[in-house]
Scaffold this active site. Structure first.
Site, PDB file in Angstrom:
ATOM      1  CD1 TRP A  31      -2.617  -1.792   0.944  1.00 37.55           C
ATOM      2  CD2 TRP A  31      -3.460   0.271   0.941  1.00 37.55           C
ATOM      3  NE1 TRP A  31      -3.974  -1.899   0.784  1.00 37.55           N
ATOM      4  CE2 TRP A  31      -4.525  -0.638   0.773  1.00 37.55           C
ATOM      5  CE3 TRP A  31      -3.758   1.633   0.974  1.00 37.55           C
ATOM      6  CZ2 TRP A  31      -5.851  -0.243   0.638  1.00 37.55           C
ATOM      7  CZ3 TRP A  31      -5.085   2.037   0.839  1.00 37.55           C
ATOM      8  CH2 TRP A  31      -6.106   1.104   0.667  1.00 37.55           C
ATOM      9  CD  GLU A  67      -2.310  -7.719   5.454  1.00 28.65           C
ATOM     10  OE1 GLU A  67      -2.010  -6.632   4.906  1.00 28.65           O
ATOM     11  OE2 GLU A  67      -3.451  -7.936   5.921  1.00 28.65           O
ATOM     12  CB  VAL A  90      -1.348   3.701   7.946  1.00 29.80           C
ATOM     13  CG1 VAL A  90      -2.871   3.621   8.017  1.00 29.80           C
ATOM     14  CG2 VAL A  90      -0.748   2.301   7.976  1.00 29.80           C
ATOM     15  CB  ILE A  91      -2.376   8.243   4.125  1.00 28.14           C
ATOM     16  CG1 ILE A  91      -0.935   8.097   3.607  1.00 28.14           C
ATOM     17  CG2 ILE A  91      -2.834   9.701   4.017  1.00 28.14           C
ATOM     18  CD1 ILE A  91      -0.749   8.472   2.161  1.00 28.14           C
ATOM     19  CD  GLU A  94     -14.284  10.950   3.141  1.00 29.17           C
ATOM     20  OE1 GLU A  94     -15.325  10.309   3.378  1.00 29.17           O
ATOM     21  OE2 GLU A  94     -14.088  11.584   2.095  1.00 29.17           O
ATOM     22  CG  HIS A  97      -8.291   3.399   7.220  1.00 27.14           C
ATOM     23  ND1 HIS A  97      -8.692   4.648   6.798  1.00 27.14           N
ATOM     24  CD2 HIS A  97      -7.026   3.244   6.778  1.00 27.14           C
ATOM     25  CE1 HIS A  97      -7.719   5.217   6.118  1.00 27.14           C
ATOM     26  NE2 HIS A  97      -6.694   4.395   6.086  1.00 27.14           N
ATOM     27  CG  PHE A 122       6.377   1.160  14.560  1.00 24.82           C
ATOM     28  CD1 PHE A 122       5.293   0.340  14.285  1.00 24.82           C
ATOM     29  CD2 PHE A 122       6.183   2.537  14.529  1.00 24.82           C
ATOM     30  CE1 PHE A 122       4.044   0.876  13.991  1.00 24.82           C
ATOM     31  CE2 PHE A 122       4.937   3.087  14.238  1.00 24.82           C
ATOM     32  CZ  PHE A 122       3.867   2.255  13.963  1.00 24.82           C
TER      33      PHE A 122
HETATM   34  C1  DLZ Z   1      -7.399  -1.270   3.890  1.00 23.63           C
HETATM   35  C2  DLZ Z   1      -6.243  -0.336   3.992  1.00 23.63           C
HETATM   36  C3  DLZ Z   1      -6.465   1.057   3.992  1.00 23.63           C
HETATM   37  C4  DLZ Z   1      -7.829   1.660   3.909  1.00 23.63           C
HETATM   38  N1  DLZ Z   1      -5.423   1.911   4.050  1.00 23.63           N
HETATM   39  C5  DLZ Z   1      -4.166   1.424   4.130  1.00 23.63           C
HETATM   40  C6  DLZ Z   1      -3.070   2.319   4.212  1.00 23.63           C
HETATM   41  O1  DLZ Z   1      -3.184   3.550   4.175  1.00 23.63           O
HETATM   42  N2  DLZ Z   1      -1.831   1.764   4.313  1.00 23.63           N
HETATM   43  C7  DLZ Z   1      -1.613   0.405   4.361  1.00 23.63           C
HETATM   44  O2  DLZ Z   1      -0.457  -0.012   4.471  1.00 23.63           O
HETATM   45  N3  DLZ Z   1      -2.651  -0.447   4.261  1.00 23.63           N
HETATM   46  C8  DLZ Z   1      -3.902   0.024   4.144  1.00 23.63           C
HETATM   47  N4  DLZ Z   1      -4.959  -0.840   4.056  1.00 23.63           N
HETATM   48  C9  DLZ Z   1      -4.687  -2.287   3.942  1.00 23.63           C
HETATM   49  C10 DLZ Z   1      -4.518  -2.988   5.294  1.00 23.63           C
HETATM   50  O3  DLZ Z   1      -3.249  -2.716   5.859  1.00 23.63           O
HETATM   51  C11 DLZ Z   1      -4.619  -4.533   5.092  1.00 23.63           C
HETATM   52  O4  DLZ Z   1      -3.759  -4.933   4.061  1.00 23.63           O
HETATM   53  C12 DLZ Z   1      -6.032  -4.979   4.767  1.00 23.63           C
HETATM   54  O5  DLZ Z   1      -6.950  -4.503   5.725  1.00 23.63           O
HETATM   55  C13 DLZ Z   1      -6.140  -6.536   4.702  1.00 23.63           C
HETATM   56  O6  DLZ Z   1      -5.807  -7.106   5.963  1.00 23.63           O
END
Ligand code: DLZ
Length: 165
Positions: A31, A67, A90-91, A94, A97, A122
């Site tokens: 991601w 994961e 992880v951004i 809205e 999550h 981390f």
């Molecule tokens: C689902 C999700 C969302 C909405 N945003 C991110 C993110 O910004 N960065 C990231 O690394 N992963 C995101 N994921 C995926 C979750 O980490 C994960 O892969 C799924 O929920 C499946 O377990």
């Protein structure tokens, strides 16, 4: 005080351990791969710069940051791996999550580190925007990947010192 132009990845490099015989695993989330790729490159370059051998650096990719915990555990279980570096972005969106993922990964990685008795670092960015992420992945605020690698190097050295191999 504003941190707008400050490099936040500042670290000291005094008394670093010899790491030519140490093995590192870098776990990278897909991601936001344009950012996690830069975190990986920063971490890899820093390990090499301070003495790690390319053949002693392993890379594993996972779908998302959630994961990172399990894949880090798989690497940490291996006797030949001295430290694991988990890299993700992880951004904030809205919904909440980001909070669920970040809290789970922070707690998960802490547990993996303790259970396996080895450093699991981390290296997850938790920005409010893509701009903030870019600034921390080789931009104005440095590179969190460099910082994560330096933390791994220091913790590997500290473990040897404290546990006196
Ligand atoms: C689902 C999700 C969302 C909405 N945003 C991110 C993110 O910004 N960065 C990231 O690394 N992963 C995101 N994921 C995926 C979750 O980490 C994960 O892969 C799924 O929920 C499946 O377990």
């Amino acid at each position: 005080m504003s941190s707008a132009d400050k490099n936040l990845s500042v670290f000291t490099t005094n008394d670093l351990p010899e790491i030519g015989n140490k093995k590192f695993a870098l776990v990278v989330a897909e991601w936001n791969s344009e950012i996690t790729g830069k975190l990986f490159q920063g971490a890899y370059d820093t390990l090499i710069k301070y003495g790690a051998l390319p053949e002693n650096i392993e890379k594993g990719t996972v779908p998302g940051s959630f994961e990172l915990t399990l894949a880090s555990h798989w690497y940490a279980q291996r006797d030949d791996i001295d430290a694991v570096i988990a890299l993700g972005v992880v951004i904030k969106g809205e919904t909440k999550h980001d909070e669920y993922i970040n809290n789970a990964v922070a707690q998960g990685i802490t547990n993996v580190s303790i259970q396996n008795n080895k450093p699991v670092i981390f290296g997850v960015l938790t920005p409010n925007s893509m701009e903030q992420a870019i600034a921390r992945a080789g931009g104005a605020h440095g590179n969190k990947g460099d910082e994560a690698a330096m933390t791994a190097i220091k913790m590997v050295g500290l473990k040897d010192k404290i546990l006196v191999k």
